[in-house]
Design an enzyme around this catalytic site. Structure first.
Site, mmCIF file in Angstrom:
data_model
loop_
_atom_site.group_PDB
_atom_site.id
_atom_site.type_symbol
_atom_site.label_atom_id
_atom_site.label_comp_id
_atom_site.label_asym_id
_atom_site.label_seq_id
_atom_site.Cartn_x
_atom_site.Cartn_y
_atom_site.Cartn_z
ATOM 1 N N TYR A 1 0.838 -1.201 0.000
ATOM 2 C CA TYR A 1 0.000 0.000 0.000
ATOM 3 C C TYR A 1 0.877 1.258 0.000
ATOM 4 C CZ TYR A 1 -4.140 -2.863 1.024
ATOM 5 O OH TYR A 1 -5.161 -3.782 0.976
ATOM 6 N N SER B 1 -13.420 -3.112 -0.508
ATOM 7 C CA SER B 1 -14.276 -2.322 -1.400
ATOM 8 C C SER B 1 -15.759 -2.591 -1.156
ATOM 9 C CB SER B 1 -13.920 -2.608 -2.866
ATOM 10 O OG SER B 1 -14.393 -1.588 -3.713
ATOM 11 N N PRO B 2 -16.231 -2.485 0.108
ATOM 12 C CA PRO B 2 -17.632 -2.802 0.405
ATOM 13 C C PRO B 2 -18.626 -1.800 -0.167
ATOM 14 C CG PRO B 2 -16.570 -1.876 2.342
ATOM 15 C CD PRO B 2 -15.481 -2.095 1.329
ATOM 16 N N LEU B 3 -18.127 -0.664 -0.657
ATOM 17 C CA LEU B 3 -19.004 0.318 -1.296
ATOM 18 C C LEU B 3 -18.718 0.424 -2.788
ATOM 19 C CD1 LEU B 3 -18.951 3.107 1.440
ATOM 20 C CD2 LEU B 3 -20.689 1.346 1.055
ATOM 21 N N GLY C 1 -15.881 0.715 -4.381
ATOM 22 C CA GLY C 1 -14.910 1.742 -4.759
ATOM 23 C C GLY C 1 -15.554 3.096 -4.970
ATOM 24 N N PHE D 1 -21.566 6.484 -5.479
ATOM 25 C CA PHE D 1 -21.730 7.916 -5.269
ATOM 26 C C PHE D 1 -21.168 8.772 -6.396
ATOM 27 C CE2 PHE D 1 -20.447 5.603 -1.427
ATOM 28 C CZ PHE D 1 -21.666 5.571 -0.776
#
Length: 305
Positions: A57, A214-216, A218, A222
Site C-alpha cells: 500500500y 471495497s464494500p461500497l 470503490g 456515489f
C-alpha cells in the site's frame, strides 16, 4: 462505544467493521501523523479495532506512515488487531529489483516481507498475515513451512488469505495444522461474485468470517453518474435509507453485507473520522428479508428466478 466482535480463533477476534489503511499516502485528508492518530483513535473509540494493511500500500509506504504515528502513542497497539498482507511484488522505486509486477509466495519472500512489515509498523508481532493474491506458482508446502516458522518465532499469530477461490483456499488449508482465519475478498452490492461462486458458502461451512474489501464498490455508488447499475441501485438504497433512518445509502449497503450468514467483516477505506462514525450505525440496521432481496434484485437488474 463497542461494536460486536467476530471470533476467528480461540484467542483472536476482529471488530465487525475493520478500517483499511491503503489510502494513507494519497488522501487529501491525511497530512501528518496527527491526522493518522486522530483517525485511529476515533476508530478505536468506536470499537473498530481491526486495522488492515498490506506491504504494497502506498508503493510500500503506508505501513511506515502508520508505524511512525503509532510510535508516538505506543499504548494504542494493545487496543488493536493488525492485519497485513504480502506476496504481491510491484515495480516501483522502493523495489528496484522488480522488473515486472508479479506474485511471490516463496518462504524467503514471505519471511522477508514480514520482517519489513514489523519494522515499518513498529510492532513485534502481526496478529494476522494474509497472502494478498493467489500465486500460480505457489507451493502450498513451502507456504506452510513459512507460516510455521513465523508463528513459532512469535512474529505472526494467525494466517489467512485474500482473493482466493474456494479451491485455492482448500489447497493451502490442506497443508496447514491450524485453520486459515479469513479470506479477504471484494464484495458489495455492485460486486456479487463471492455470494454466488461458492466463496461465502465455504466460509460459512468452515465458520470462517471473510473480510470484505471495497464494500461500497470503490465509491461507484456515489461518484459515477454513467454507471448504469449504480444509477439503478441508488433509488432503492435511498428508499431503504429513509425507511431505516440511516445517515446515508452507504450504511444501507454495509448493512446489506452484514446480513450475509457468513458473518463478514467489511473493511472501510474512509480517511474521515465522521464517516467512520456514520458507518458504525450500519451495525444496528437489521434489514427485513424482502428489503434485502429488493436490493439484490436492483443490483442484478432482474428478479430472482
Amino acid at each position: 462505544m463497542s461494536l460486536s466482535r467476530r471470533k476467528l480463533a480461540d484467542d483472536l477476534s476482529f471488530s465487525t467493521l475493520a478500517w483499511g489503511a491503503w489510502r494513507l499516502k494519497n488522501s487529501p485528508d491525511i497530512n501528518n501523523g496527527e491526522d493518522i492518530l486522530r483517525l485511529v483513535e476515533t476508530a478505536l473509540d468506536l470499537g473498530i479495532t481491526t486495522i488492515d494493511h498490506a506491504d504494497i500500500y502506498g508503493n510500500y509506504g503506508c505501513e511506515e506512515l502508520f508505524g511512525s504515528a503509532l510510535a508516538q502513542t505506543p499504548h494504542l497497539r494493545k487496543k488493536m488487531e493488525i492485519v497485513t498482507k504480502c506476496d504481491i511484488a510491484l515495480v516501483c522505486d522502493a523495489r528496484p529489483e522488480n522488473r515486472i509486477n508479479h506474485y511471490n509466495t516463496t518462504k524467503e519472500h514471505i519471511i522477508t516481507s514480514v520482517e519489513s512489515s514489523l519494522r515499518n509498523l513498529r510492532t513485534d508481532h502481526i496478529d494476522t498475515l494474509l497472502l494478498h493474491r493467489p500465486d500460480p506458482l505457489m507451493i502450498a508446502d513451502e507456504v506452510a513451512d513459512a507460516f510455521g516458522t513465523l508463528n513459532r518465532a512469535g512474529k505472526v499469530r494467525y494466517f489467512g488469505v485474500s482473493n482466493f477461490t474456494p479451491s485455492q483456499f482448500n489447497l493451502l488449508q490442506s497443508r496447514l495444522d491450524t485453520p486459515l482465519v479469513t479470506n479477504q475478498v471484494e464484495c458489495s452490492v455492485l460486486e456479487l461474485k463471492p455470494v454466488f461462486d461458492g466463496t461465502f458458502d465455504l466460509m460459512q461451512q468452515n465458520r470462517v468470517s471473510p473480510m470484505i474489501w471495497s464494500p461500497l464498490g470503490g465509491s461507484r455508488l456515489f461518484r459515477d453518474k454513467d454507471d448504469a447499475v449504480a444509477a439503478h441501485l441508488r433509488p432503492v438504497l435511498e428508499e431503504m435509507r429513509a425507511k431505516y433512518n440511516a445517515p446515508g445509502i452507504a450504511e444501507i449497503a454495509i448493512a446489506w453485507l452484514l446480513s450475509l450468514p457468513c458473518n463478514p467483516i467489511p473493511v472501510l477505506g474512509t480517511m474521515k473520522p465522521e464517516r467512520l462514525k456514520d458507518a458504525t450505525t450500519a451495525c444496528d440496521i437489521k434489514l427485513e428479508r424482502q428489503d434485502w432481496f429488493a436490493i439484490l434484485v436492483a443490483a442484478q437488474g432482474h428478479p430472482v428466478p
